[in-house]
Every structure is written in structure tokens, then in C-alpha cells.
Design a protein around this motif. Structure first.
Motif, mmCIF file in Angstrom:
data_model
loop_
_atom_site.group_PDB
_atom_site.id
_atom_site.type_symbol
_atom_site.label_atom_id
_atom_site.label_comp_id
_atom_site.label_asym_id
_atom_site.label_seq_id
_atom_site.Cartn_x
_atom_site.Cartn_y
_atom_site.Cartn_z
ATOM 1 N N ARG A 112 43.261 42.396 50.150
ATOM 2 C CA ARG A 112 43.459 42.572 48.707
ATOM 3 C C ARG A 112 44.937 42.651 48.358
ATOM 4 N NH1 ARG A 112 38.732 45.807 49.170
ATOM 5 N NH2 ARG A 112 39.983 47.684 49.523
ATOM 6 N N ILE A 113 45.721 43.342 49.196
ATOM 7 C CA ILE A 113 47.161 43.449 48.939
ATOM 8 C C ILE A 113 47.823 42.075 49.014
ATOM 9 C CG2 ILE A 113 49.331 44.326 49.880
ATOM 10 C CD1 ILE A 113 47.854 46.875 50.636
ATOM 11 N N ARG A 114 47.463 41.283 50.034
ATOM 12 C CA ARG A 114 48.040 39.939 50.170
ATOM 13 C C ARG A 114 47.643 39.048 49.000
ATOM 14 N NH1 ARG A 114 46.704 40.660 55.711
ATOM 15 N NH2 ARG A 114 44.818 39.403 55.479
ATOM 16 N N ARG A 115 46.386 39.133 48.587
ATOM 17 C CA ARG A 115 45.920 38.315 47.464
ATOM 18 C C ARG A 115 46.665 38.669 46.187
ATOM 19 N NH1 ARG A 115 39.792 39.087 45.870
ATOM 20 N NH2 ARG A 115 40.654 41.085 45.219
ATOM 21 N N GLU A 116 46.844 39.964 45.941
ATOM 22 C CA GLU A 116 47.559 40.396 44.745
ATOM 23 C C GLU A 116 49.026 39.978 44.799
ATOM 24 O OE1 GLU A 116 46.890 44.559 44.602
ATOM 25 O OE2 GLU A 116 44.752 44.366 44.100
ATOM 26 N N ALA A 117 49.630 40.041 45.997
ATOM 27 C CA ALA A 117 51.035 39.659 46.132
ATOM 28 C C ALA A 117 51.224 38.174 45.846
ATOM 29 C CB ALA A 117 51.535 39.998 47.535
ATOM 30 N N ARG A 148 49.220 36.211 44.050
ATOM 31 C CA ARG A 148 48.950 35.992 42.625
ATOM 32 C C ARG A 148 50.134 36.394 41.762
ATOM 33 N NH1 ARG A 148 44.925 40.135 40.763
ATOM 34 N NH2 ARG A 148 46.856 41.359 40.889
ATOM 35 N N ASP A 149 50.656 37.614 42.005
ATOM 36 C CA ASP A 149 51.756 38.117 41.184
ATOM 37 C C ASP A 149 53.015 37.272 41.361
ATOM 38 O OD1 ASP A 149 50.013 40.051 40.390
ATOM 39 O OD2 ASP A 149 50.899 41.660 41.586
ATOM 40 N N SER A 150 53.262 36.825 42.603
ATOM 41 C CA SER A 150 54.434 35.993 42.858
ATOM 42 C C SER A 150 54.331 34.656 42.137
ATOM 43 C CB SER A 150 54.590 35.774 44.365
ATOM 44 O OG SER A 150 55.669 34.910 44.640
ATOM 45 N N LEU A 151 53.152 34.045 42.177
ATOM 46 C CA LEU A 151 52.955 32.757 41.511
ATOM 47 C C LEU A 151 53.131 32.885 40.004
ATOM 48 C CD1 LEU A 151 52.131 29.787 41.616
ATOM 49 C CD2 LEU A 151 49.738 30.527 41.554
ATOM 50 N N ILE A 152 52.534 33.928 39.426
ATOM 51 C CA ILE A 152 52.656 34.136 37.980
ATOM 52 C C ILE A 152 54.107 34.373 37.590
ATOM 53 C CG2 ILE A 152 52.082 35.725 36.102
ATOM 54 C CD1 ILE A 152 49.344 36.087 37.435
ATOM 55 N N GLU A 153 54.828 35.162 38.385
ATOM 56 C CA GLU A 153 56.223 35.453 38.083
ATOM 57 C C GLU A 153 57.083 34.195 38.169
ATOM 58 O OE1 GLU A 153 59.652 37.659 37.095
ATOM 59 O OE2 GLU A 153 57.495 37.952 36.795
ATOM 60 N N ASN A 154 56.841 33.349 39.164
ATOM 61 C CA ASN A 154 57.609 32.103 39.295
ATOM 62 C C ASN A 154 57.384 31.185 38.102
ATOM 63 O OD1 ASN A 154 58.756 32.821 41.734
ATOM 64 N ND2 ASN A 154 57.175 31.811 42.967
#
Length: 205
Positions: free
Chosen positions: A179-184, A186-192
Motif C-alpha cells: 500500500r505504501i509503494r502504491r501510494e508513493a 500514485r502521488d509521485s505521478l500526480i505531482e509530476n
């Protein structure tokens, strides 16, 4: 093979969560588990369970979950089986659950019952005992008590208890890491994408 009812007691969960109005009745503040709270076979997770007040006249000892009780979803088409953690406190099973309470829970019998009921053989027996009508699917405490189950030796039970706890703890940690990897990601892609939009303007689709 033995009948499950010969090594454990099976109960329906608590039918009413609200105290009856009575000047003689005291209420208990407890957390309540229902079928929807069992997300997967494994430990019963008590975080996030709803809090209710229950009349002391309605709350029987059998409704209060004990360490290594086994609980089964009783009113859903998907059977899920959970094992109650040893640190459980002031938690009750709701009417949509069945509680299986080993008569000798301290030597791995609860672990073994959970282990068997989540196996292919156990699930097949549970499925055969489900009652289906036009609106509901249900399991009764009586039908679950009639399940045939092999019983290991006391020495084997101790080993099974250790195996279950180690494997379930490892599974919980692994799922948390996923779950932590999935959230990381997702959040990285959205931020980029957000930064690219801010730098070059929003691209219309």
C-alpha cells in the motif's frame, strides 16, 4: 474427524445494538464488528469499528469477543473467516456474524479452526451449509456446528498456532508495504503531472 460442535461453541452475534429504555438498565460502550468489517481472511482488525451502546440486559458473555475466537460472515454471499487477536477488548460481534469459541482456546485450537475453515475443504463445507432464498444468503450457528473437522495432536496445535501467527503477521506487513509503494507511485505521478501543467499550461484533451 469430529463435529465442530464437539470442540467449540457456535453463537449468533448480538441482535440489537441500542439499549432498551429502562431505568434499571445500564449501558456498555463497546465496539461492534459486522460482516462488512472483515476485509480478508486473517486477523480481525478492530481499528475503525463503530462504537455502540448496548444494554447490559442484552449483552451476554457469549457476545463479547475473546482472544482466538473465530468469526464467520453469516449473511453474505462471500464467506470470510477471521481470527480474533489476543489483545481484543470490549468488542462484540454483530448479528451478521457467527462466533466460534473453542472450549480450549489456549493451545492453538482457535488457530486450527480458522486454518481449517479457510482451507478448500473447510470452505466447501461452509458453502454446502449456506441457505439461499430470493433475498438473502445465510449461515446458521447450528449448521456450522455440524462441520466435520480433523483434530491435530496437542503438540501439532502448538506448532500450527505459531505458524498461523507468523504467516499472518508477515502477510499484514507485506500488504502494508504494498500500500505504501502504491501510494508513493500514485502521488509521485500526480505531482509530476501537476508540475508539468504549471510549467507549460494545462493541455486540453
Amino acid at each position: 474427524m469430529m463435529m465442530l460442535g464437539s470442540i467449540a461453541d457456535t453463537y449468533q452475534g448480538l441482535a440489537r445494538a441500542r439499549p432498551e429504555p429502562s431505568s434499571y438498565s445500564e449501558s456498555w460502550a463497546v465496539t461492534m464488528a459486522e460482516s462488512g468489517d472483515i476485509q480478508d481472511d486473517g486477523w480481525l482488525e478492530t481499528d475503525g469499528l463503530r462504537k455502540v451502546s448496548v444494554s447490559s440486559r442484552l449483552l451476554l458473555d457469549r457476545h463479547v469477543l475473546r482472544p482466538y475466537d473465530v468469526i464467520i460472515t453469516a449473511r453474505t454471499g462471500i464467506i470470510k473467516v477471521a481470527l480474533v487477536r489476543p489483545d481484543v477488548t470490549r468488542t462484540v460481534a454483530g448479528i451478521t456474524l457467527l462466533v466460534i469459541r473453542p472450549r480450549d482456546p489456549g493451545h492453538g485450537m482457535g488457530h486450527w479452526i480458522w486454518f481449517f475453515l479457510t482451507s478448500g475443504q473447510g470452505r466447501e463445507q461452509l458453502s454446502r451449509r449456506m441457505t439461499v432464498n430470493s433475498t438473502t444468503t445465510s449461515l446458521s450457528a447450528r449448521s456450522v456446528a455440524e462441520i466435520e473437522i480433523p483434530v491435530p495432536s496437542p503438540r501439532e496445535l502448538d506448532g500450527i498456532a505459531s505458524l498461523v501467527e507468523a504467516s499472518e503477521d508477515a502477510y499484514t506487513k507485506a500488504m502494508h508495504a504494498v500500500r505504501i509503494r502504491r501510494e508513493a507511485v500514485r502521488d509521485s505521478l500526480i505531482e509530476n503531472i501537476r508540475r508539468r501543467n504549471e510549467a507549460g499550461g494545462i493541455r486540453r484533451i
